[in-house]
Design a protein around this motif. Structure first.
Motif, PDB file in Angstrom:
ATOM      1  N   ARG B 334       0.846  -1.189   0.000  1.00 44.31           N
ATOM      2  CA  ARG B 334       0.000   0.000   0.000  1.00 44.31           C
ATOM      3  C   ARG B 334       0.887   1.247   0.000  1.00 44.31           C
ATOM      4  N   ILE B 335       0.325   2.356  -0.447  1.00 43.64           N
ATOM      5  CA  ILE B 335       1.046   3.626  -0.396  1.00 43.64           C
ATOM      6  C   ILE B 335       0.128   4.693   0.194  1.00 43.64           C
ATOM      7  N   ASP B 336       0.755   5.666   0.817  1.00 35.73           N
ATOM      8  CA  ASP B 336       0.014   6.819   1.307  1.00 35.73           C
ATOM      9  C   ASP B 336       0.104   7.895   0.221  1.00 35.73           C
ATOM     10  N   GLU B 337      -1.007   8.106  -0.468  1.00 36.26           N
ATOM     11  CA  GLU B 337      -0.953   8.945  -1.663  1.00 36.26           C
ATOM     12  C   GLU B 337      -0.641  10.403  -1.345  1.00 36.26           C
ATOM     13  N   ASP B 338      -1.058  10.867  -0.167  1.00 38.87           N
ATOM     14  CA  ASP B 338      -0.729  12.240   0.241  1.00 38.87           C
ATOM     15  C   ASP B 338       0.785  12.409   0.390  1.00 38.87           C
ATOM     16  N   THR B 339       1.414  11.414   1.014  1.00 39.76           N
ATOM     17  CA  THR B 339       2.872  11.473   1.184  1.00 39.76           C
ATOM     18  C   THR B 339       3.554  11.502  -0.189  1.00 39.76           C
ATOM     19  N   TYR B 340       3.055  10.683  -1.083  1.00 41.31           N
ATOM     20  CA  TYR B 340       3.632  10.629  -2.438  1.00 41.31           C
ATOM     21  C   TYR B 340       3.574  12.004  -3.108  1.00 41.31           C
ATOM     22  N   ARG B 341       2.395  12.615  -3.081  1.00 40.25           N
ATOM     23  CA  ARG B 341       2.235  13.921  -3.739  1.00 40.25           C
ATOM     24  C   ARG B 341       3.051  15.015  -3.047  1.00 40.25           C
ATOM     25  N   ARG B 342       3.156  14.907  -1.717  1.00 39.70           N
ATOM     26  CA  ARG B 342       3.875  15.929  -0.967  1.00 39.70           C
ATOM     27  C   ARG B 342       5.385  15.850  -1.221  1.00 39.70           C
ATOM     28  N   LEU B 343       5.909  14.620  -1.270  1.00 39.54           N
ATOM     29  CA  LEU B 343       7.361  14.460  -1.356  1.00 39.54           C
ATOM     30  C   LEU B 343       7.903  14.564  -2.775  1.00 39.54           C
ATOM     31  N   LEU B 344       7.082  14.208  -3.764  1.00 41.02           N
ATOM     32  CA  LEU B 344       7.605  14.114  -5.128  1.00 41.02           C
ATOM     33  C   LEU B 344       8.353  15.373  -5.573  1.00 41.02           C
ATOM     34  N   PRO B 345       7.792  16.568  -5.356  1.00 42.14           N
ATOM     35  CA  PRO B 345       8.534  17.756  -5.824  1.00 42.14           C
ATOM     36  C   PRO B 345       9.763  18.078  -4.972  1.00 42.14           C
ATOM     37  N   ALA B 346       9.881  17.450  -3.793  1.00 41.67           N
ATOM     38  CA  ALA B 346      10.945  17.830  -2.861  1.00 41.67           C
ATOM     39  C   ALA B 346      12.161  16.900  -2.916  1.00 41.67           C
ATOM     40  N   VAL B 347      12.051  15.797  -3.668  1.00 42.75           N
ATOM     41  CA  VAL B 347      13.169  14.841  -3.707  1.00 42.75           C
ATOM     42  C   VAL B 347      14.365  15.480  -4.417  1.00 42.75           C
ATOM     43  N   ARG B 348      15.551  15.292  -3.837  1.00 44.55           N
ATOM     44  CA  ARG B 348      16.772  15.833  -4.432  1.00 44.55           C
ATOM     45  C   ARG B 348      17.475  14.745  -5.243  1.00 44.55           C
ATOM     46  N   VAL B 349      17.722  14.998  -6.496  1.00 44.33           N
ATOM     47  CA  VAL B 349      18.473  14.059  -7.332  1.00 44.33           C
ATOM     48  C   VAL B 349      19.652  14.806  -7.934  1.00 44.33           C
ATOM     49  N   SER B 350      20.821  14.178  -7.901  1.00 53.09           N
ATOM     50  CA  SER B 350      22.015  14.827  -8.430  1.00 53.09           C
ATOM     51  C   SER B 350      22.836  13.809  -9.210  1.00 53.09           C
ATOM     52  N   ALA B 351      23.665  14.310 -10.089  1.00 59.19           N
ATOM     53  CA  ALA B 351      24.578  13.415 -10.791  1.00 59.19           C
ATOM     54  C   ALA B 351      25.543  12.825  -9.769  1.00 59.19           C
TER      55      ALA B 351
END
Lengths: 352, 352
Positions: B334-351
């Motif tokens: 299962r997933i918590d869809e609110d958490t998914y939507r909240r975190l998606l724009p905040a994830v840091r990805v770098s080379a």
């Protein structure tokens, strides 16, 4: 045939692991599945002894189907009533030292399902020589469910053995089973618990009439001076005190309505309080093994003896030897027949 | 549709108890049943996201029927191959502090059943956009079983994600999955274990040809200087060393045959090593919750991204947010869809 009733049966799973580590993850090396529930054990033991037997009770869902399949696999005839709820599982995790048990709650039984069972049970009584009622009641079955079944059996002239605990025992006793077999702990718990429920439902003291005194088995001659030696356990002060307490407890239980009470006390043996006298039986040796199911083997012997009107001293000896044979077998519901044959002549029974 | 393969599924039981007492007897207060197995979790997450999905694998016996019924209950389409053996159970005993797990061994699969499954799998490939292969192999399935399925999928032009461990991973890698997703511990174990089996079965190093370099997703512009900040964890000495080790490990895994490797490292995030570059993604916050199933949610995101040819930095961010959303949900799969939507724009990805 002997009918055994198991209202809250289970699929018993035994998991073997190396060592139980709380909050760890365990790879189970072997899984054993067996039909679980005290009345099923009683029937399996009787079946192994060649006695005609029928198991009944309540089963539901795929887990109930599995129990039915496993019973068929060991050849025990069964006639269960189907319920919508799912039969419970028990999981015993065995490691090198001991076992850790997890018991699922039983399924909820509806009023209609309980009514269907009492009808079904009534139909089975025509072919029954004895009824053994064993184990806990699942949610939804009235707390006086065993009393209802005992009264139906009595009306059909079929003697009953009751082996349960707590409120189910308290209420069951009020219907006057021919024999109750609490263990010492169950009996103490029954007598020490507050008992408003009993006050509300307790039947009048059983009249000391010819009828209630008439045992279904003949009173053996000379039981007052049995040839069995008085066991050492009852001779020392602590033993005498414990025996006195047990007798008092059992007497109270008798007063609640059972015609006879057999109190089991693990390796210390059995105490029988009956209208014909009191006897104590002690196993001739202590056996290492699995005590789970020993009480059910005891009930198997008692049910057979009730049917055959076996004199009490012989019956107690048989019950002790069969209980010990269950301890010597690794699985509940099984007996080690060599142990049974070896111990039976050596059990000591004396007037208590 | 995305096809998820679970060769060793389970009926997952969760027992709630007050406190685990080794060698005690526990009355279970609540029992939860769910379809278990990593590929089933992947599919359940994708289904919750509205993605077309189909679960397949091997199921047998009444426990297998129960898994089928539970999957139908949550609406996940399934097409399993029936086996004679009985699908395993897992029991998680949850107390106030943590859970204790008991995993039954999987059923033995016959050669004929495995052949029937590969045929069945071949038939599903026509409608498959991606295949996710997850979890352990039950006894009897060849240790290179995943390699066989990966080759069948490749021949049909269907990309594959492999998420397994140990020898199943080592052998699976030799068939060149499009993406392997070991976690850091699985990858280390793979690389540290003696590997005679690998020497015997290892395929020749994948040729660096135009074909093998052609990723199924477009190489995003400007990935060498991603706008994501370099996470603090990779800046200190220990972090750099750990990151170096992970990169080295993943490079070896790549050398074993996977086209791309995503290494998951729990709350530390994900590392992707691909033909287009290397990226590291870090969750924006630490979440308390149940980490079981987070890896499966990660695979769900990776499978969807593989299908959609999502650029790697976006795909990594999606996988991290979805993993975190799984941690925030109490049940695996299962997933918590609110958490998914909240975190998606905040994830840091770098080379990396």
């Amino acid at each position: 045939m002997i009918v055994t009733v198991t209202l809250n049966p289970a699929l018993d799973l035994t998991y073997q692991v190396d060592a139980l580590v709380p909050h760890g993850t365990h790879r189970v090396t072997t899984v054993a599945e067996r039909p679980g529930g005290k009345g099923l054990n009683v029937a399996t033991v009787l079946h192994a002894l060649g006695e005609p037997v029928l198991v009944t009770g309540l089963l539901g869902g795929p887990t109930g189907d599995r129990v039915t399949g496993l019973l068929a696999g060991v050849g025990v005839p069964a006639a269960f009533v189907a319920i919508a709820g799912e039969t419970r599982r028990t999981v015993a995790v065995a490691d090198r030292d001991d076992a850790t048990g997890f018991w699922e709650p039983g399924p909820r039984v509806t009023a209609g399902e309980w009514a269907a069972f009492t009808d079904h049970f009534g139909g089975l009584l025509a072919g029954a020589s004895v009824v053994a009622l064993s184990g806990s009641l699942p949610p939804g079955v009235p707390i006086d469910g065993y009393a209802t079944l005992i009264r139906l059996a009595a009306a059909a002239g079929v003697p009953t053995v009751l082996d349960t605990s707590g409120e189910a025992l308290r209420h069951g006793l009020t219907a006057g089973p021919d024999l109750a077999k609490p263990n010492a702990a169950e009996l103490s718990a029954l007598l020490e618990a507050p008992r408003p429920a009993l006050a509300a439902t307790r039947s009048a003291p059983r009249p000391v009439s010819a009828e209630t005194r008439e045992a279904p088995w003949p009173v053996p001659a000379g039981t007052g001076d049995a040839p069995w030696p008085v066991p050492a356990e009852t001779r020392d002060a602590a033993g005498v005190a414990a025996a006195g307490r047990e007798v008092a407890d059992a007497t109270v239980a008798l007063g609640h309505g059972a015609r006879a009470v057999v109190v089991s006390h693990g390796p210390l043996g059995l105490l029988a309080l009956t209208g014909q006298g009191a006897w104590r039986g002690v196993p001739p040796e202590r056996l290492a093994g699995n005590p789970t199911g020993a009480g059910d083997a005891c009930v198997a012997a008692l049910a057979r003896g009730l049917r055959d009107r076996t004199p009490w001293p012989h019956l107690l000896a048989d019950a002790i030897a069969l209980s010990a044979a269950a301890v010597a077998a690794p699985l509940a519901g099984r007996i080690d027949e060599d142990t049974y044959r070896r111990l039976l002549p050596a059990v000591r029974v004396s007037a208590a």
